[in-house]
Design an enzyme around this catalytic site. Structure first.
Site, short mmCIF file in Angstrom:
data_model
loop_
_atom_site.label_atom_id
_atom_site.label_comp_id
_atom_site.label_asym_id
_atom_site.label_seq_id
_atom_site.Cartn_x
_atom_site.Cartn_y
_atom_site.Cartn_z
N SER A 97 -9.29 -30.87 33.09
CA SER A 97 -8.83 -32.03 32.32
C SER A 97 -7.29 -32.10 32.33
CB SER A 97 -9.40 -31.95 30.91
OG SER A 97 -9.28 -33.18 30.23
N ASP A 227 -18.78 -38.43 33.39
CA ASP A 227 -17.64 -38.03 32.57
C ASP A 227 -17.14 -39.23 31.78
OD1 ASP A 227 -15.07 -37.27 31.62
OD2 ASP A 227 -14.80 -35.89 33.29
N HIS A 256 -17.94 -34.31 30.95
CA HIS A 256 -16.55 -33.90 31.12
C HIS A 256 -16.39 -32.38 31.11
CE1 HIS A 256 -12.23 -34.17 31.04
NE2 HIS A 256 -12.15 -33.55 29.88
#
Length: 276
Positions: A97, A227, A256
C-alpha cells in the site's frame, strides 16, 4: 529496542531478525500500521534462511512522532538511513500500500545499488487521486472524507476501515476475523494523529510515474482484483506499463490486505521471486 536516528533527529524503530548472513528482505508497511503487519511474511522467510528487516515509518508504531517530515521523499530518506545503518546490500525490497509507494520512491530517488529486486503489494503507484493526467483516479472528495472522519472520531474511523473495505469484509460471502480488525485498530491508534492525517495526502497525491520509469531492476506487482482501498485499474494496471522489468500477478477476488488475507499465497510468491 533498536533505533536509527535520521538527519532531523527522528528515531526510527526497526526489526532485524532471521539469518544474519542470509539475503536481506526489507519490508515497508502501509498506512496507518507498522512493521508488525508483516509478521507472517517475516516469520516465513526467516524460517527459510533469509535476513528479514522492517521499520516503523516516522510517526507510526514505535518510531518517534515528529510534527514534520510526513512526505514521501522523507519517508524514502528514512528508509535509506535504515539501509545505511545496517549496511544492507543486495536486498529484496517489499512494500504494501503506502509502503509500496515508499519502495518506488526510494528506488527512484536513491537508485538500485543496494536493491536487486522489489515487490509491491496492493500499492498506490503511480498516483491515486483523480486529475487531468490521471483520469482513472479517485476523486479528491474521497480522501477529504477520510480526513473529516479522522477529525470527527479517529477511533471509530479506525474500526470502520478494517471492519469493511481494508480486508474486504464487506464483500458478499466474506468471513471476517475480529483479531485482524483489532490488530489493525491497535496499530493504527499507535500512529500519531498528525502523521496519520498528513499521510492521507501522501498516499493519495504523490505521483510516482517518473520513479517507476527509472527503475532498472525486476519488480513484482501483487494486487487484489477486488481491492477497494487502492483500486487495481488506476494502480497496478497502470504501473506495470511504466516498469522496465515488471511482472504483474492479480489475485482473483483478492482484497487490499493480501499479506493478511492471502498469507500462504503471498509468502509463496515472495519466496519464488527471491529464488528466481
Amino acid at each position: 529496542m533498536p533505533f536509527v536516528t535520521t538527519k532531523d533527529k527522528t528515531e526510527i524503530f526497526y526489526k532485524d531478525v532471521g539469518n544474519p548472513s542470509g539475503k536481506p528482505v526489507v519490508f515497508s508497511h502501509g498506512w496507518p500500521l507498522n512493521s508488525d503487519n508483516w509478521e507472517n511474511q517475516m516469520f516465513f522467510l526467516g524460517q527459510h534462511g533469509y535476513r528479514v528487516i522492517a521499520h516503523d515509518r516516522r510517526g507510526h508504531g514505535r518510531s518517534s512522532q515528529p510534527w514534520g517530515g510526513n512526505d514521501m521523499d522523507t519517508y524514502s530518506d528514512d528508509l535509506l538511513a535504515v539501509f545505511e545503518h545496517l549496511d544492507i546490500k543486495d536486498a529484496m525490497l517489499v512494500g504494501h500500500s503506502t509502503g509500496g509507494g515508499e519502495v518506488i520512491r526510494f528506488l527512484g530517488r536513491h537508485g538500485t545499488s543496494r536493491v536487486s529486486k522489489a515487490v509491491i503489494v496492493g500499492a498506490i503507484p503511480p498516483v491515486m487521486v483523480l486529475k487531468d493526467s490521471n483520469p482513472l483516479g479517485l476523486p479528491k472528495s474521497v480522501f477529504d472524507g477520510f480526513r473529516s472522519a479522522m477529525i470527527a472520531d479517529r477511533a471509530q474511523f479506525f474500526l470502520d476501515v478494517p471492519t469493511g473495505p481494508f480486508f474486504g469484509y464487506n464483500l458478499p460471502g466474506a468471513k471476517s476475523s475480529q483479531g485482524l480488525i483489532q490488530s489493525w485498530w491497535q496499530q493504527g491508534m499507535m500512529c500519531s494523529f498528525k502523521s496519520a492525517y498528513d499521510c492521507i495526502s501522501v498516499f493519495s497525491e504523490t505521483d510516482m510515474t517518473k520513479d517507476l520509469k527509472k527503475i532498472d531492476i525486476p519488480v513484482l506487482i501483487l494486487h487484489g482484483e477486488l481491492d477497494q482501498i487502492v483500486p487495481i485499474r488506476a494502480s497496478a494496471l497502470e504501473g506495470i506499463k511504466l516498469l522496465q522489468k515488471g511482472t504483474l500477478k492479480v489475485y482473483p477476488g483478492g482484497a487490499h490486505a493480501l499479506p493478511n488475507t492471502a498469507v500462504d499465497e503471498v509468502n509463496g510468491d515472495l519466496l519464488a521471486f527471491l529464488k528466481s
